[in-house]
Design an enzyme around this catalytic site. Sequence first.
Site, PDB file in Angstrom:
ATOM      1  N   SER A 184      65.821  66.864  84.731  1.00  0.00           N
ATOM      2  CA  SER A 184      64.485  67.444  84.912  1.00  0.00           C
ATOM      3  C   SER A 184      63.356  66.462  84.623  1.00  0.00           C
ATOM      4  O   SER A 184      62.191  66.755  84.920  1.00  0.00           O
ATOM      5  CB  SER A 184      64.319  68.713  84.085  1.00  0.00           C
ATOM      6  OG  SER A 184      64.125  68.416  82.734  1.00  0.00           O
ATOM      7  N   THR A 191      71.269  69.420  81.955  1.00  0.00           N
ATOM      8  CA  THR A 191      72.488  69.222  81.159  1.00  0.00           C
ATOM      9  C   THR A 191      73.552  70.271  81.461  1.00  0.00           C
ATOM     10  O   THR A 191      74.747  69.984  81.434  1.00  0.00           O
ATOM     11  CB  THR A 191      72.123  69.284  79.651  1.00  0.00           C
ATOM     12  OG1 THR A 191      71.211  68.228  79.386  1.00  0.00           O
ATOM     13  CG2 THR A 191      73.337  69.130  78.765  1.00  0.00           C
TER      14      THR A 191
HETATM   15  N1  ASP Z   1      67.722  65.552  80.329  1.00  0.00           N
HETATM   16  C1  ASP Z   1      68.119  66.926  80.555  1.00  0.00           C
HETATM   17  C2  ASP Z   1      67.189  67.523  81.583  1.00  0.00           C
HETATM   18  O1  ASP Z   1      66.113  67.933  81.249  1.00  0.00           O
HETATM   19  C3  ASP Z   1      68.121  67.689  79.295  1.00  0.00           C
HETATM   20  C4  ASP Z   1      68.530  69.138  79.420  1.00  0.00           C
HETATM   21  O2  ASP Z   1      68.931  69.640  80.448  1.00  0.00           O
HETATM   22  O3  ASP Z   1      68.467  69.837  78.425  1.00  0.00           O
HETATM   23  O4  ASP Z   1      67.499  67.556  82.730  1.00  0.00           O
END
Ligand code: ASP
Length: 338
Positions: A57, A12
């Site tokens: 991720s 994010t």
């Molecule tokens: N979906 C994102 C990820 O894990 C969430 C984050 O970065 O907090 O890449």
Amino acid sequence: MVKILIIYTGGTIGMINDTKTGALIPFDFEQIEQNVPELSRLNYQLSVHSFSPILDSSNMNPEIWAELALLITDKYDSFDGFVVLHGSDTMAFTASALSFMLQNLAKPIILTGSQLPIGEIRTDAKENLITALEIAATKINGKAQVPEVCIYFDYQLFRGNRAIKYNSEKFEAFQSPNYPILAEAGVHLNFFSNYILPSSIESLKTHINFNSNIGVLKMYPGISKQAVQAVMKSEVDAIILETFGAGNTSTTAWFLQELKDAAQHKIIVNISQCKAGSVQLGLYETSKELQRMGVISGYDMTFEAAVTKLMYLMGLGISVNEIKKLMEISICGELTSF
Ligand code: ASP
């Protein structure tokens, strides 16, 4: 001047809104740099390595962990510390995996990310990034203050293989229920040295051969025979059994029989569904039988640490008995045994 390598994998922190779908998609590192002009004011020599492609991720896997570990190994002598920008969703898995992949550390590897993209006005990304860099750069008597794989998030520094993501909404996204935090950032950056692993005097050892042929069975009252058999009779080499409380399962005859059959040729590791506390095999009659079958204790390991430790040990090419023995011993601070 202290030299830090920032490794940008995604998450994010560097995402922007896709104008077509409205969903968050990863963007390149320039996006981050533009939003943190403070980076140029830090008295460190910063270098950046961006992964390609940039990842949410949720798409992390052992091959990418290996890529990350090999990159750090390759650059290990040229930098004083490493900051890995990573999505928070699987950050605890990557931190655990790296703690097993990179052993005998004498330098900090600090993972961080954010709950809001760096371009948002209320973002938590700037603080997380700047303080992670400061932690990676901190030395005491010429040695790294935190020679461990850690997660820094929302003013707290956690041992990587003890952390869990427990909140997808609050800035305080991580916890370490079974091990104290290693540092806290307030007006001052306070390190709790008693809890930090000592710097290794041996040279870095990198292990990238992970074997992910693992199954997971989470207990719940009323679990069906089919659900149990689907895991117990599958082709996996090891199973993580997520048990109740201090390591208990149902003692129904058919369930114990399935487990007993599986335990003859698979490694079965007992970890608790409770976030805090430890498995204590044999404390209750309901876990005594598991002990007799050769189910091994995961003690107070997180699920993330248990999965990645199994992958690591199973990739070493050692005997099943050796794997079982090492699962119950702390390798890099991931568990407390009694
Ligand atoms: N979906 C994102 C990820 O894990 C969430 C984050 O970065 O907090 O890449």
